[in-house]
Design a protein around this motif. Sequence first.
Motif, PDB file in Angstrom:
ATOM      1  N   PHE A 337      70.289  18.272 -14.014  1.00  0.00           N
ATOM      2  CA  PHE A 337      70.359  19.344 -13.020  1.00  0.00           C
ATOM      3  C   PHE A 337      68.969  19.624 -12.445  1.00  0.00           C
ATOM      4  O   PHE A 337      68.787  19.719 -11.219  1.00  0.00           O
ATOM      5  CB  PHE A 337      70.940  20.616 -13.658  1.00  0.00           C
ATOM      6  CG  PHE A 337      70.798  21.845 -12.812  1.00  0.00           C
ATOM      7  CD1 PHE A 337      71.689  22.119 -11.785  1.00  0.00           C
ATOM      8  CD2 PHE A 337      69.757  22.740 -13.027  1.00  0.00           C
ATOM      9  CE1 PHE A 337      71.555  23.259 -10.995  1.00  0.00           C
ATOM     10  CE2 PHE A 337      69.611  23.875 -12.245  1.00  0.00           C
ATOM     11  CZ  PHE A 337      70.518  24.132 -11.230  1.00  0.00           C
ATOM     12  N   TYR A 338      67.968  19.762 -13.310  1.00  0.00           N
ATOM     13  CA  TYR A 338      66.616  20.067 -12.827  1.00  0.00           C
ATOM     14  C   TYR A 338      66.030  18.903 -12.032  1.00  0.00           C
ATOM     15  O   TYR A 338      65.286  19.115 -11.070  1.00  0.00           O
ATOM     16  CB  TYR A 338      65.707  20.442 -14.005  1.00  0.00           C
ATOM     17  CG  TYR A 338      66.055  21.778 -14.592  1.00  0.00           C
ATOM     18  CD1 TYR A 338      65.914  22.945 -13.839  1.00  0.00           C
ATOM     19  CD2 TYR A 338      66.578  21.893 -15.870  1.00  0.00           C
ATOM     20  CE1 TYR A 338      66.260  24.179 -14.354  1.00  0.00           C
ATOM     21  CE2 TYR A 338      66.936  23.121 -16.395  1.00  0.00           C
ATOM     22  CZ  TYR A 338      66.777  24.261 -15.629  1.00  0.00           C
ATOM     23  OH  TYR A 338      67.131  25.478 -16.138  1.00  0.00           O
ATOM     24  N   GLU A 339      66.362  17.686 -12.444  1.00  0.00           N
ATOM     25  CA  GLU A 339      65.913  16.521 -11.666  1.00  0.00           C
ATOM     26  C   GLU A 339      66.480  16.595 -10.246  1.00  0.00           C
ATOM     27  O   GLU A 339      65.768  16.370  -9.262  1.00  0.00           O
ATOM     28  CB  GLU A 339      66.385  15.232 -12.343  1.00  0.00           C
ATOM     29  CG  GLU A 339      66.050  13.974 -11.564  1.00  0.00           C
ATOM     30  CD  GLU A 339      66.952  12.800 -11.913  1.00  0.00           C
ATOM     31  OE1 GLU A 339      66.695  11.697 -11.405  1.00  0.00           O
ATOM     32  OE2 GLU A 339      67.916  12.984 -12.676  1.00  0.00           O
ATOM     33  N   HIS A 340      67.753  16.935 -10.142  1.00  0.00           N
ATOM     34  CA  HIS A 340      68.412  17.005  -8.836  1.00  0.00           C
ATOM     35  C   HIS A 340      67.859  18.140  -7.990  1.00  0.00           C
ATOM     36  O   HIS A 340      67.716  18.009  -6.770  1.00  0.00           O
ATOM     37  CB  HIS A 340      69.915  17.187  -9.037  1.00  0.00           C
ATOM     38  CG  HIS A 340      70.696  17.272  -7.754  1.00  0.00           C
ATOM     39  ND1 HIS A 340      70.973  18.484  -7.134  1.00  0.00           N
ATOM     40  CD2 HIS A 340      71.238  16.319  -6.974  1.00  0.00           C
ATOM     41  CE1 HIS A 340      71.656  18.259  -6.031  1.00  0.00           C
ATOM     42  NE2 HIS A 340      71.831  16.953  -5.909  1.00  0.00           N
ATOM     43  N   GLU A 341      67.528  19.283  -8.639  1.00  0.00           N
ATOM     44  CA  GLU A 341      67.124  20.472  -7.888  1.00  0.00           C
ATOM     45  C   GLU A 341      65.623  20.572  -7.645  1.00  0.00           C
ATOM     46  O   GLU A 341      65.183  21.487  -6.943  1.00  0.00           O
ATOM     47  CB  GLU A 341      67.605  21.727  -8.619  1.00  0.00           C
ATOM     48  CG  GLU A 341      69.116  21.885  -8.651  1.00  0.00           C
ATOM     49  CD  GLU A 341      69.721  22.082  -7.260  1.00  0.00           C
ATOM     50  OE1 GLU A 341      68.998  22.520  -6.343  1.00  0.00           O
ATOM     51  OE2 GLU A 341      70.920  21.773  -7.092  1.00  0.00           O
ATOM     52  N   SER A 342      64.827  19.666  -8.202  1.00  0.00           N
ATOM     53  CA  SER A 342      63.388  19.690  -7.932  1.00  0.00           C
ATOM     54  C   SER A 342      63.150  19.498  -6.438  1.00  0.00           C
ATOM     55  O   SER A 342      63.723  18.598  -5.820  1.00  0.00           O
ATOM     56  CB  SER A 342      62.682  18.581  -8.716  1.00  0.00           C
ATOM     57  OG  SER A 342      61.321  18.505  -8.329  1.00  0.00           O
ATOM     58  N   CYS A 343      62.308  20.353  -5.863  1.00  0.00           N
ATOM     59  CA  CYS A 343      62.076  20.250  -4.410  1.00  0.00           C
ATOM     60  C   CYS A 343      61.180  19.077  -4.068  1.00  0.00           C
ATOM     61  O   CYS A 343      61.087  18.679  -2.907  1.00  0.00           O
ATOM     62  CB  CYS A 343      61.478  21.557  -3.878  1.00  0.00           C
ATOM     63  SG  CYS A 343      59.739  21.813  -4.319  1.00  0.00           S
ATOM     64  N   GLY A 344      60.475  18.528  -5.070  1.00  0.00           N
ATOM     65  CA  GLY A 344      59.646  17.355  -4.835  1.00  0.00           C
ATOM     66  C   GLY A 344      58.257  17.642  -4.337  1.00  0.00           C
ATOM     67  O   GLY A 344      57.493  16.724  -4.047  1.00  0.00           O
ATOM     68  N   CYS A 346      55.613  19.020  -5.927  1.00  0.00           N
ATOM     69  CA  CYS A 346      54.505  18.706  -6.831  1.00  0.00           C
ATOM     70  C   CYS A 346      54.867  17.520  -7.727  1.00  0.00           C
ATOM     71  O   CYS A 346      56.015  17.367  -8.151  1.00  0.00           O
ATOM     72  CB  CYS A 346      54.089  19.927  -7.645  1.00  0.00           C
ATOM     73  SG  CYS A 346      55.340  20.553  -8.758  1.00  0.00           S
ATOM     74  N   THR A 347      53.883  16.718  -8.037  1.00  0.00           N
ATOM     75  CA  THR A 347      54.099  15.479  -8.782  1.00  0.00           C
ATOM     76  C   THR A 347      54.622  15.705 -10.199  1.00  0.00           C
ATOM     77  O   THR A 347      55.548  14.998 -10.619  1.00  0.00           O
ATOM     78  CB  THR A 347      52.802  14.651  -8.809  1.00  0.00           C
ATOM     79  OG1 THR A 347      52.371  14.416  -7.470  1.00  0.00           O
ATOM     80  CG2 THR A 347      53.017  13.321  -9.505  1.00  0.00           C
ATOM     81  N   PRO A 348      54.066  16.638 -10.986  1.00  0.00           N
ATOM     82  CA  PRO A 348      54.560  16.777 -12.370  1.00  0.00           C
ATOM     83  C   PRO A 348      56.055  17.032 -12.447  1.00  0.00           C
ATOM     84  O   PRO A 348      56.752  16.428 -13.268  1.00  0.00           O
ATOM     85  CB  PRO A 348      53.760  17.982 -12.900  1.00  0.00           C
ATOM     86  CG  PRO A 348      52.527  18.007 -12.077  1.00  0.00           C
ATOM     87  CD  PRO A 348      52.940  17.551 -10.719  1.00  0.00           C
ATOM     88  N   CYS A 349      56.560  17.886 -11.575  1.00  0.00           N
ATOM     89  CA  CYS A 349      57.985  18.222 -11.602  1.00  0.00           C
ATOM     90  C   CYS A 349      58.822  17.091 -10.996  1.00  0.00           C
ATOM     91  O   CYS A 349      59.826  16.676 -11.569  1.00  0.00           O
ATOM     92  CB  CYS A 349      58.212  19.534 -10.851  1.00  0.00           C
ATOM     93  SG  CYS A 349      59.923  20.073 -10.810  1.00  0.00           S
TER      94      CYS A 349
END
Length: 426
Positions: A337-344, A346-349
């Motif tokens: 879920f968090y992978e899908h919802e990351s806005c992209g 910042c690099t760490p996330c």
Amino acid sequence: MADPLTPVLTKRWLSPNSWRLSTYEQLEGYTALRKALSGTPEQLVQLVKDSGLRGRGGAGFPAGVKWSFMPPNEDKPHYLVINADEGEPGTCKDIPLMMADPHSLVEGCIIAAYAMRSHHCFIYVRGEALHPYRRLTAAVREAYRAGYLGKDILGSGFDLDITVHAGAGAYICGEETALLDSLEGRRGQPRLKPPFPAAAGLYAAPTTVNNVETIASVPFIVNGGADWFRRMGREKSPGPKIYSISGHVERPGQYEAPLGTTLRELLELCGGMKDGIPLKFWTPGGSSTPMFTAEHLDIPLDFEGAAEAGSMLGTTAVQVFNETVSVPWAVMKWTKFYEHESCGKCTPCREGTYWLAQILERMVEGRGTAEDIDTLLDVCDNILGRSFCALGDGAVSPITSGIKYFRDEFLALCESNKRELVGAQA
């Protein structure tokens, strides 16, 4: 329960047509507004400070202190923004509140806007939440017709407009600065702080962002007083709270209880564990808060109690899992879920959540190795505290806490893979 609570926030929910203005007015609706308008903005800010009301959106920041950050001069517009973008897995308190009692939010908005000298309020509703959006829009229309919104509200000389805005359905827009960017028509991404919204928020003007439940509490504080509010809950976390209980319980739903209520007490309210299968693990505030186990049944669920036990109160999204659930499987689902919802942004996330999801998926499929556990913790360490917003920190919480309490389950996946490899080689 030590202090049984007479319903406050939920007291109108079961009334017939509870969402209608006529019902709301019959049950003390808009009496707090009249009382608030007879005082000064400074008195209201001080009242909310004295009540000890803390933000119900997850961070628990004192609401009165946040209001006081709004500059007293009006050389720029002041904006009040309500965060109704309820997207945290397991959280379901703001949507039912807007469905059952939208006028409590509207009245709270008017009082808060008056306290902060704001003449325009925006309520940002999650895009998928179509029914509460419609109900809230209807409530705003009723308030305009009754003279509670618009010009010269109740003859006070105070003007206020409320705009209900539907988002596009992005978890990241629950972060206040990403929400502001989305409101302005831009892609929802967190802003670098400072400047903070109180100084330069919506349209670069002073802005206060509050959660739905926080603002809906304000009319009750105005009518009841700070001392009345403090009689509920605990000293540093006073007042009532809506706990969203889901998962393996007999009666999942929303339960209002004083802050500091324990899971043991909440389980009594919702009929206990489903089918009598014992509790294995649970989240106190949604998937972005470190998980607890059956050993934490008596932890007081307020901001201090949860933190002292190694987690966070968050949005009080209590997700309950019994012994039939695999911890690595649940952690993998949350991480995807968090992978899908990351806005992209910042690099760490952006990169970290991708690799975490890949590793966990491989482990759950039985293709993991013992080294994968160390790799998971290393990637988590490179995300924690290094991302633009709290999404990165939230993404690593279930992984680190899962390995902390249930390392054997992760190792078992690796051991089964190792045995399969040895068998294949033989």
